[in-house]
Design a protein around this motif. Structure first.
Motif, PDB file in Angstrom:
ATOM      1  N   GLN A  37       0.814  -1.213   0.000  1.00  0.00           N
ATOM      2  CA  GLN A  37       0.000   0.000   0.000  1.00  0.00           C
ATOM      3  C   GLN A  37       0.848   1.265   0.000  1.00  0.00           C
ATOM      4  O   GLN A  37       0.334   2.360   0.193  1.00  0.00           O
ATOM      5  N   ARG A  57       3.030   2.142   2.180  1.00  0.00           N
ATOM      6  CA  ARG A  57       3.233   2.628   3.545  1.00  0.00           C
ATOM      7  C   ARG A  57       4.468   1.928   4.111  1.00  0.00           C
ATOM      8  O   ARG A  57       4.391   1.147   5.047  1.00  0.00           O
ATOM      9  N   GLN A  91      -7.920  -4.688   1.971  1.00  0.00           N
ATOM     10  CA  GLN A  91      -7.619  -3.266   2.079  1.00  0.00           C
ATOM     11  C   GLN A  91      -6.640  -2.842   0.995  1.00  0.00           C
ATOM     12  O   GLN A  91      -6.772  -1.763   0.400  1.00  0.00           O
ATOM     13  N   THR A  92      -5.657  -3.690   0.718  1.00  0.00           N
ATOM     14  CA  THR A  92      -4.679  -3.384  -0.329  1.00  0.00           C
ATOM     15  C   THR A  92      -5.362  -3.240  -1.680  1.00  0.00           C
ATOM     16  O   THR A  92      -5.066  -2.309  -2.447  1.00  0.00           O
ATOM     17  N   VAL A 149      -7.011   0.108  -1.821  1.00  0.00           N
ATOM     18  CA  VAL A 149      -6.050   1.187  -2.033  1.00  0.00           C
ATOM     19  C   VAL A 149      -5.615   1.233  -3.494  1.00  0.00           C
ATOM     20  O   VAL A 149      -5.386   2.307  -4.054  1.00  0.00           O
ATOM     21  N   TRP A 150      -5.538   0.076  -4.129  1.00  0.00           N
ATOM     22  CA  TRP A 150      -5.164   0.034  -5.543  1.00  0.00           C
ATOM     23  C   TRP A 150      -6.293   0.502  -6.458  1.00  0.00           C
ATOM     24  O   TRP A 150      -6.088   0.648  -7.660  1.00  0.00           O
ATOM     25  N   VAL A 201      -9.697   1.957   4.001  1.00  0.00           N
ATOM     26  CA  VAL A 201      -9.145   2.296   2.689  1.00  0.00           C
ATOM     27  C   VAL A 201      -8.980   3.801   2.547  1.00  0.00           C
ATOM     28  O   VAL A 201      -7.956   4.295   2.075  1.00  0.00           O
ATOM     29  N   ARG A 202      -9.988   4.555   2.973  1.00  0.00           N
ATOM     30  CA  ARG A 202      -9.922   6.013   2.868  1.00  0.00           C
ATOM     31  C   ARG A 202      -8.796   6.586   3.715  1.00  0.00           C
ATOM     32  O   ARG A 202      -8.132   7.548   3.331  1.00  0.00           O
ATOM     33  N   VAL A 236      -5.917   5.253   4.342  1.00  0.00           N
ATOM     34  CA  VAL A 236      -4.636   5.063   3.671  1.00  0.00           C
ATOM     35  C   VAL A 236      -4.491   6.044   2.517  1.00  0.00           C
ATOM     36  O   VAL A 236      -3.440   6.656   2.323  1.00  0.00           O
ATOM     37  N   LYS A 237      -5.554   6.229   1.744  1.00  0.00           N
ATOM     38  CA  LYS A 237      -5.467   7.118   0.594  1.00  0.00           C
ATOM     39  C   LYS A 237      -5.223   8.573   0.995  1.00  0.00           C
ATOM     40  O   LYS A 237      -4.653   9.351   0.235  1.00  0.00           O
ATOM     41  N   SER A 262     -10.133   9.702   7.713  1.00  0.00           N
ATOM     42  CA  SER A 262     -10.752   8.406   7.900  1.00  0.00           C
ATOM     43  C   SER A 262     -11.738   8.419   9.051  1.00  0.00           C
ATOM     44  O   SER A 262     -12.807   7.848   8.972  1.00  0.00           O
TER      45      SER A 262
END
Length: 301
Positions: free
Chosen positions: A96, A98, A138-139, A142-143, A233-234, A236-237, A243
Motif C-alpha cells: 500500500q 506505507r 484493504q490493499t 487502495v489500488w 481504505v480512505r 490510507v489514501k 478516515s
C-alpha cells in the motif's frame, strides 16, 4: 492509520466475521433497498445460518475455553496469533506504499518473537511500537478496486466482492500455511481451530452488546462492516487524514508566553497598559472632589 472506529463498533464488525446474532427484518421493512446490498434476501438467510451455527457450536465452545483455560494462557495464545498476523500486515503495508509502517510491523514481529518468547508477550506495545493492521482486501481497495455488492459468506460472515478476493489472498499467505508445519496436517488444522476459538472467545462480550443495542442486527452488522472497511481504505489514501474524526482535546495547560505567540503577548501588553495605576486613580479622585473644583470666589475674604 488507525484505526479506526469506536471500539464497540470495531468489535461489532469483527464479531460478524464469525456469525453475529441474526434477527429477521422488522415487520414491513423493505428488503433489497440498500444499493450496496442488492442480495439482501439471500444474505439474510446466510446470516441466519451462521447465527445458528454460532449458537450451537462456536459460542458454547468459546465459553468453555474461557471458563477452563487460565487468563494468562489465553493472553499468550492471543498474542502469538497476533504476532504471526503482523507478518502479513507488514507485507500489505508495503504493498500500500506505507513503507514506514511496514518497517514498524517488521520490527514488532522481530521484537515480540525474540524478547516476547515467540510472541507470547507483547513487548513491542509496551515499548511504544503500535500495531497497524492491514490485509489484502484493504490493499485491493487502495489500488482502486471497487468494493462490489455486499455479501454474507457462509461461515466467514460479512464481505464484499473485493473483500472476498482479499480473504482468498489472506488465506493463501497465512503464516500458518507458509510455516514449516504445513506438511503436518493434523497440527496445522488444530492451530486453525485454536485460532478460531480464540477469536470467538475475544468477542463474547461484543456479541452480547450487539443483542442489546441492535433492533435489526443484520443491518447493523452490515453498516458497521462497510463503514469500517471504507474507513480503512480512505485512511490510507488520505495518509491517515479524514478516515475518522479527531476527538482529541486541545492543550489548555498554563504555559508561559513565548515568542511563538506574539499576538497573545501584544494583547496582554495592551490590556496591562489600559489599567490605570494607583497614583493615577488618586489624582483623578482629587480632581473630581468639590474642594478641587473651588475657585477664588469660594475662598474667604
Amino acid at each position: 492509520m488507525t484505526t479506526a472506529l469506536n471500539k464497540n463498533l470495531l468489535g461489532l464488525a469483527l464479531v460478524a466475521i464469525l456469525s453475529g446474532c441474526a434477527t429477521p427484518p422488522p415487520s414491513g421493512a423493505p428488503v433489497g433497498q440498500n444499493p450496496r446490498d442488492p442480495l439482501e434476501g439471500v444474505n439474510r438467510q446466510v446470516y441466519a445460518f451462521n447465527d445458528s451455527l454460532d449458537r450451537a457450536v462456536l459460542k458454547p465452545v468459546a465459553q468453555g475455553y474461557v471458563n477452563v483455560v487460565p487468563g494468562p494462557v489465553r493472553s499468550c495464545v492471543r498474542n502469538v496469533f497476533n504476532n504471526l498476523g503482523d507478518v502479513w500486515s507488514a507485507a500489505n503495508s508495503v504493498l500500500q506504499n506505507r513503507v514506514p509502517e511496514g518497517i514498524n510491523m517488521t520490527f514488532r514481529f522481530m521484537l515480540n518473537t525474540t524478547m516476547g518468547v515467540g510472541g507470547c508477550f507483547d513487548v513491542a506495545s509496551k515499548q511504544g511500537v503500535p500495531r497497524v493492521r492491514a490485509d489484502f482486501g484493504q490493499t485491493l481497495g487502495v489500488w482502486g478496486l471497487p468494493t462490489g455488492p455486499y455479501l454474507m459468506l457462509p461461515l466467514l460472515g460479512p464481505s464484499t466482492i473485493r473483500e472476498a478476493s482479499g480473504t482468498a489472498g489472506d488465506f493463501a499467505f497465512d503464516p500458518l500455511a507458509l510455516s514449516a508445519i504445513v506438511d503436518n496436517v493434523p497440527v496445522r488444522n488444530s492451530l486453525y481451530v485454536l485460532k478460531l476459538i480464540n477469536t470467538r472467545a475475544n468477542l463474547l462480550d461484543v456479541g452480547n452488546l450487539l443483542n442489546d443495542v441492535a433492533l435489526d442486527s443484520y443491518a447493523f452488522t452490515r453498516d458497521a462492516y462497510l463503514q469500517r472497511r471504507d474507513s480503512m481504505v480512505r485512511g490510507v489514501k488520505t495518509n491517515g487524514e479524514g478516515s475518522l474524526p479527531d476527538y482529541s482535546l486541545p492543550d489548555y495547560g498554563d504555559h508561559p508566553a513565548t515568542s511563538s505567540t506574539p499576538s497573545a503577548t501584544r494583547s496582554m501588553g495592551k490590556a496591562r497598559s489600559s489599567i490605570p495605576s494607583a497614583s493615577a486613580l488618586k489624582s483623578r479622585r482629587r480632581a473630581s472632589s468639590p474642594a478641587s473644583r473651588c475657585t477664588s470666589r469660594c475662598r474667604p475674604a
